[in-house]
Design an enzyme around this catalytic site. Structure first.
Site, PDB file in Angstrom:
ATOM      1  N   TYR A  59      21.753  12.785  47.981  1.00 58.03           N
ATOM      2  CA  TYR A  59      20.829  11.969  47.199  1.00 58.03           C
ATOM      3  C   TYR A  59      19.935  12.872  46.357  1.00 58.03           C
ATOM      4  O   TYR A  59      19.134  13.644  46.877  1.00 58.03           O
ATOM      5  CB  TYR A  59      19.958  11.090  48.103  1.00 58.03           C
ATOM      6  N   LEU A 217      22.614  -9.706  44.508  1.00 60.32           N
ATOM      7  CA  LEU A 217      22.179 -10.847  45.305  1.00 60.32           C
ATOM      8  C   LEU A 217      20.664 -11.048  45.260  1.00 60.32           C
ATOM      9  O   LEU A 217      20.114 -11.789  46.075  1.00 60.32           O
ATOM     10  CB  LEU A 217      22.638 -10.660  46.758  1.00 60.32           C
TER      11      LEU A 217
END
Length: 356
Positions: A59, A217
């Protein structure tokens, strides 16, 4: 906040984990949170009862781990740290994979960046089909026995790959994986075919990454409307932003979003909270990993722990998002329904209401 046992280990983790792919600001999928932003989000997570932070060496090419190490400082003992290794962090023929050479070096580098003497949950980030599992597991055993790692887990492994690793660990007397970190959401439920049943059968906890399907979503994306400018799935987003998660059936996705929004509006909550609450009630799920680009998103997502969906709401979401039974599961649904285990029922139970 509820605390759940992580697999068959003695470790208890919060049902929500703070994800930190948004820390660091490097690469197309990374957010721009620096040390100050990380401190704010960690404070918010702690106040909500979160006790696990998840990161990975890849990351922002290590910057996420560095920021966590800086932001924790005097409160390391208040949180569990999970990180991952597998992907290349540099050049060279041995820089990447799950060899003993690379895995031990990667762990030691993560310890330095995190400014800690141990990692609570060390996860192999991806399958490596070219390194013998015996070598990988013995390297993880060394890290555990040396005190650098407390527990081990895997991520993005198929069911058979996990079973093979567990079998080798048992045969050789090596530490077993206690968890697997996987993708599962109302947008795409393929993990329910093999990964969830094998986890339930073998006692692995499931940590869910991208529970909102990269924001799909969240309620921001609606049928027939352009994606919000600057969002991950906008038409002007970099190509790399569009690769995870893949969308196989756009119409089915929008059908699911419509049900999510309807339930959310009737409850006076966000669509994101409904999607997270659905996941938190799924078989085998220990914790959902939420990584937010803004403090407002994080606060909203944390609120999902207070939302309990009704049986009718679960049924509506089940019908609109349920994956079809693939072979051999449709055959077992017809001919083996009298001898199904708890692991089998994680997939099969919704299909058993129909007559054989």
């Amino acid at each position: 906040m509820e605390y759940r046992q992580l697999g068959r280990s003695g470790l208890r983790i919060s049902q929500v984990t703070l994800g930190t792919m948004t820390f660091g600001g490097e690469g197309p999928l990374r957010g721009a949170a620096g040390v100050d932003g990380a401190r704010r989000q960690i404070d918010m997570a702690l106040d909500a009862g979160v006790n696990l932070i998840d990161t990975a060496d890849i990351y922002s090419f290590g910057r996420s781990e560095e920021i966590i190490g800086e932001a924790l400082r005097e409160r390391r003992e208040r949180l569990l740290l999970a990180t991952k290794a597998r992907f290349s962090m540099g050049t060279g023929p041995n820089n990447g994979g799950l060899s003993r050479q690379y895995l031990i070096a990667a762990c030691e580098a993560s310890l330095r960046r995190l400014r800690t003497d141990h990692i609570d949950l060390y996860q192999v980030h991806e399958w490596d089909g070219q390194t013998p599992l015996e070598e990988t597991l013995s390297a993880l055993d060394y890290l555990v026995t040396s005190g650098k790692v407390r527990y081990i887990g895997c991520s993005n492994h198929a069911g058979w790959q996990v079973m093979k690793a567990l079998g080798i660990a048992d045969r050789m007397g090596l530490p077993r994986f206690v968890s697997q970190q996987v993708y599962l959401s109302l947008q795409e439920r393929s993990a329910e075919y093999e990964i969830v049943p094998s986890a339930v059968d073998q006692g692995l906890g499931l940590l869910i990454w991208s529970p909102l399907a990269g924001g799909l979503l969240s309620g921001k994306y609606r049928r027939g409307q352009d994606a919000p400018a600057g969002s991950r799935h906008a038409s002007d987003a970099p190509d790399e932003w569009l690769s995870e998660p893949p969308i196989y059936d756009e119409e089915r996705l929008y059908d699911t979003i419509e049900v999510l929004v309807q339930i959310a509006e009737s409850r006076g909550v966000s669509a994101a909270q409904v999607a997270l609450a659905w996941l938190l009630a799924r078989p085998g799920v220990t914790s959902v990993i939420i990584g937010s680009r803004t403090d407002e998103q994080l606060a909203d997502n944390l609120g999902a722990v207070n939302l309990e969906l009704s049986a009718e709401e679960h049924a509506r979401l089940e019908v609109v998002s349920r994956p079809p039974l693939l072979y051999p599961f449709w055959h077992q649904e017809q001919n083996a329904r009298d001898r199904l285990s708890a692991a089998d029922l994680t997939l099969m139970a919704p299909h058993l209401s129909a007559p054989a």
